[in-house]
Structures are given as structure tokens and as C-alpha cells.
Scaffold this motif. Structure first.
Motif, PDB file in Angstrom:
ATOM      1  N   THR A 103      16.991 -50.895  -6.073  1.00 19.08           N
ATOM      2  CA  THR A 103      16.610 -52.254  -5.679  1.00 19.08           C
ATOM      3  C   THR A 103      15.521 -52.783  -6.622  1.00 19.08           C
ATOM      4  O   THR A 103      14.928 -52.026  -7.391  1.00 19.08           O
ATOM      5  CB  THR A 103      16.141 -52.292  -4.220  1.00 19.08           C
ATOM      6  OG1 THR A 103      14.990 -51.452  -4.073  1.00 19.08           O
ATOM      7  CG2 THR A 103      17.251 -51.821  -3.279  1.00 19.08           C
ATOM      8  N   THR A 252      17.040 -55.756  -2.436  1.00 17.08           N
ATOM      9  CA  THR A 252      18.172 -56.334  -3.163  1.00 17.08           C
ATOM     10  C   THR A 252      18.519 -55.521  -4.399  1.00 17.08           C
ATOM     11  O   THR A 252      17.622 -55.172  -5.170  1.00 17.08           O
ATOM     12  CB  THR A 252      17.805 -57.751  -3.666  1.00 17.08           C
ATOM     13  OG1 THR A 252      16.994 -58.419  -2.721  1.00 17.08           O
ATOM     14  CG2 THR A 252      19.035 -58.565  -3.955  1.00 17.08           C
ATOM     15  N   THR A 253      19.796 -55.243  -4.613  1.00 22.56           N
ATOM     16  CA  THR A 253      20.224 -54.619  -5.867  1.00 22.56           C
ATOM     17  C   THR A 253      20.664 -55.705  -6.851  1.00 22.56           C
ATOM     18  O   THR A 253      20.998 -56.827  -6.438  1.00 22.56           O
ATOM     19  CB  THR A 253      21.406 -53.667  -5.649  1.00 22.56           C
ATOM     20  OG1 THR A 253      22.541 -54.432  -5.201  1.00 22.56           O
ATOM     21  CG2 THR A 253      21.079 -52.583  -4.624  1.00 22.56           C
TER      22      THR A 253
END
Length: 380
Positions: A103, A252-253
Motif C-alpha cells: 500500500t 490503497t495499492t
């Protein structure tokens, strides 16, 4: 706004603080600094001036550092999923610092200055943690040299090159994501042709002691007006560019954030230097199998004239929860409410209708391609 806690750290100021006050800026807390959110002309006028002429932004709150040594590029490449080793001297690239879970710790820009030196710019709210992370991970392989004695200015807009070339002849030869050292108004500047507005323009690193001289020289050009954080936010949103802490963060990636474009083939599955960055197995699996994504960042336009702000829930037209808005406002250039947010992949296709729930009312929105305003970068 609630009163600050008695033990809250006092706000830091940039080297241009006195100039902002002189120009009548409204100052707000941002990333631990007192920063200009707008000047007397107001956000709308500042936004449109940047799109039509040239705006000067103080972004000195951001973190600047150098990574120095023969192993610097290879070391830095172990922290980011992008191609650092093959970046030519004189070129800049967008990158992402990742956690071991794949992430996003921060997004950043890095530039190959030659002589085994990378120049890196990170976000202001993250800079202390970013520099500590970089130092801890690769400090034994290269020198990690923060630059707290430098200011950073951004000159953005279609007439930025006209204004800057008057003070630094030859600078017009730079193209997007290139740069070099220049003397501007007697100041020692490192300039890149880049920015975060979707417009042509430049970012200028300058010793803090020279920042006021440089800013005044730029503001003396007829094309240039001072622009605050408010318009910077609306410009980057129309350009489809993420704001760290809103649109990307440690939940979040890169594939979820639709940032696969920032990951070059050499670092992907089958590439010459595939993987080798934190969380590589997860990130590469998501790139290779997009159907596995739990959610995806999309552009959204409201079909009624109602601004849809961050954290607004998103639902399918039959009422199921599918995501939320992460940034949103009335776009001054496009003159309609634009937003970006995350939805489950079944609702990510361009043209899909969804509803934003604003104060209990369903506001129809449509998934649209980004950027909302075409990019105006100068590529030669």
C-alpha cells in the motif's frame, strides 16, 4: 474550526510567509504549516488565471532530499515499484513509496541529477516519516540528505514559460519531466518542467534565503499572479491527479488507485527486474489479474449541479453500497461537479451510473474518464 489544543505544536511557516501576508492571503493550517489558501482575487479567479496565464504557488512545505552515492539508484529501487536504475540523467519520474503490504506510504517525484545523485520531492504532511523510512531502509547503502534549507515554488500555466524565459533565457528548451540548474533573478535554482495542475509549468527549488527575491521577480512578470492551496486542489482534481491522504493512502495499492501507468514493464511480471519492491507479490498479482481488485479509483461527474465532497457514500442505482468519494468540488474550468472516488470493479466502467448520497438525497453521478480537463504538458 475548533480552537487548537493548548499543547498543539505551533504552525511552521515557509520562507515566503511575510510575502503571503503582504499580498493579503488568507492563511490556514496545512501539513503543519501556515499556508495561503487564497488571495483577495479568490479561488475561482486564481484557478482560471492558472489555466489561462501563469500562477505562482508556494509549495515549500513539501520535503526535498537527495540520495547520494554509486548505489543510490539501485537502493531507492528497492523501495518503489518504478524504474529508477534506467532513468537518464536530466530526467524526472513519478514514484510511489510502498509499505510491505504493497500500500502507498506516499507519492513522490525523483530526478536523476547525475554524479550518482537523485533529487526527491515528497509530500509535506508525510515528509518526516518518509525521510525516516528511507533512512532506515537504505541509509546504509547511500547518503540520505534532507534539504530543509530549500524552498520550492511552482509556476504553472500556459504562459509560465513566457514569464520564466524572460528571467532565464534558454529554459524554454526544457520539455516535460526534464530539468537542470539555472540562475534566475540572481538566485541559484534547480528547475524541472513539471507540476501538479495538468498545465505546462515549472517547479523551482531555491535556497530559502533567496526564495523571497525569486518570488518577487516572478510576480513582477505580467503573466503571473499568486495562487493559493484552494486553486491548487481544484486544478489537480480537474487534472485527475491524486492528493495523498484523500485519494491514496496506506489502505490503497497502486492498482486500486489506477496508477499502473507509473509502474514500468521492467518492474512487472516478466520484466528484467520484476518485483523486488515492498509488497511486490500483491501488487503484481493485482496488475496481472485486474478482476481480483476489491475496488478501483474512478472519475465521477454529478448530473445535477450539486458538489459532491470527500467521504460522500456511493451507491448503485438499486441502493447497494459500492464505495465513496475521496475528492470532489465544482470544477471551475469544466463548470460542473467533478469528483474521484473508489467503487467496486463492477461499477468502474466509463458511463456507469451511480448515486452519491448527499444529506440523505441520492444525487446521480456518472463514471467518466480522467483527466476532466486535457493535460497541457510541453513534450517538445
Amino acid at each position: 474550526m475548533s480552537a487548537p489544543a493548548a499543547n498543539a505544536a505551533p504552525l511552521l511557516t515557509t520562507p515566503l510567509n511575510a510575502l503571503h501576508l503582504e499580498l493579503g492571503a488568507r492563511m490556514v493550517p496545512f501539513a503543519g504549516y501556515s499556508m495561503p489558501v487564497q488571495y483577495p482575487a479568490g479561488l475561482m479567479a486564481e484557478h482560471l488565471h492558472t489555466r489561462q496565464a501563469a500562477g505562482l504557488f508556494d509549495v515549500s512545505h513539501m520535503g526535498q532530499l537527495q540520495l547520494i552515492g554509486p548505489d543510490a539508484a539501485a537502493a531507492f529501487e528497492t523501495l518503489v515499484p518504478v524504474d529508477v536504475i534506467d532513468l537518464p540523467v536530466g530526467k524526472q519520474r513519478y514514484g510511489l513509496l510502498l509499505t510491505d503490504e504493497g500500500t502507498i506510504i506516499d507519492d513522490l517525484m525523483f530526478f536523476n541529477q547525475g554524479n550518482d545523485t537523485l533529487f526527491v520531492i515528497v509530500n509535506g504532511a508525510c515528509k518526516v516519516e518518509d525521510i525516516a523510512h528511507i533512512q532506515a531502509r537504505i541509509g546504509q547503502r547511500c547518503e540520505v540528505a534532507p534539504m530543509p534549507d530549500h524552498a520550492l515554488l511552482a509556476l504553472q500555466g500556459p504562459q509560465a514559460v513566457t514569464a520564466l524565459a524572460r528571467l532565464a533565457p534558454g529554459i524554454e528548451k526544457l520539455v516535460f519531466m526534464t530539468g537542470g540548474s539555472y540562475t534566475i533573478a540572481g538566485c541559484d535554482c534547480f528547475v524541472t518542467r513539471s507540476g501538479y495542475t495538468g498545465e505546462d509549468g515549472f517547479e523551482i527549488s531555491v535556497p530559502a534565503a533567496q526564495a523571497d527575491t525569486l518570488a518577487r521577480a516572478l510576480l513582477a512578470q505580467p503573466e503571473v499572479k499568486p495562487i493559493g492551496l484552494g486553486a491548487r486542489n481544484s486544478l489537480r482534481l480537474e487534472a485527475g491527479l491524486c492528493l495523498y491522504g484523500n485519494d491514496i493512502d496506506t489502505t490503497t495499492t497502486p492498482p486500486e488507485a489506477a496508477l499502473n501507468w507509473a509502474i514500468q514493464k521492467v518492474r512487472r511480471t516478466g520484466g528484467a527486474r520484476a518485483g523486488g519492491f515492498p509488497g511486490a507479490d500483491k501488487v503484481l498479482a493485482q496488475i496481472d489479474n485486474p478482476a481480483s481488485l476489491p475496488r478501483k479509483r474512478v472519475g465521477l461527474v454529478a448530473l445535477e449541479r450539486v458538489p459532491v465532497r470527500e467521504h460522500t457514500p456511493l451507491q448503485s442505482t438499486d441502493g447497494q453500497a459500492i464505495g465513496e468519494v475521496t475528492s470532489g468540488l465544482l470544477g471551475p474550468t469544466v463548470n460542473e461537479p467533478v469528483a474521484m472516488g473508489y467503487v467496486t470493479p463492477a461499477f468502474a466502467a466509463i458511463g456507469t451510473r451511480v448515486n452519491a448520497i448527499v444529506r440523505g438525497k441520492a444525487i446521480p453521478m456518472e463514471v467518466r474518464a480522467m483527466p476532466f480537463v486535457p493535460a497541457n504538458y510541453f513534450r517538445g
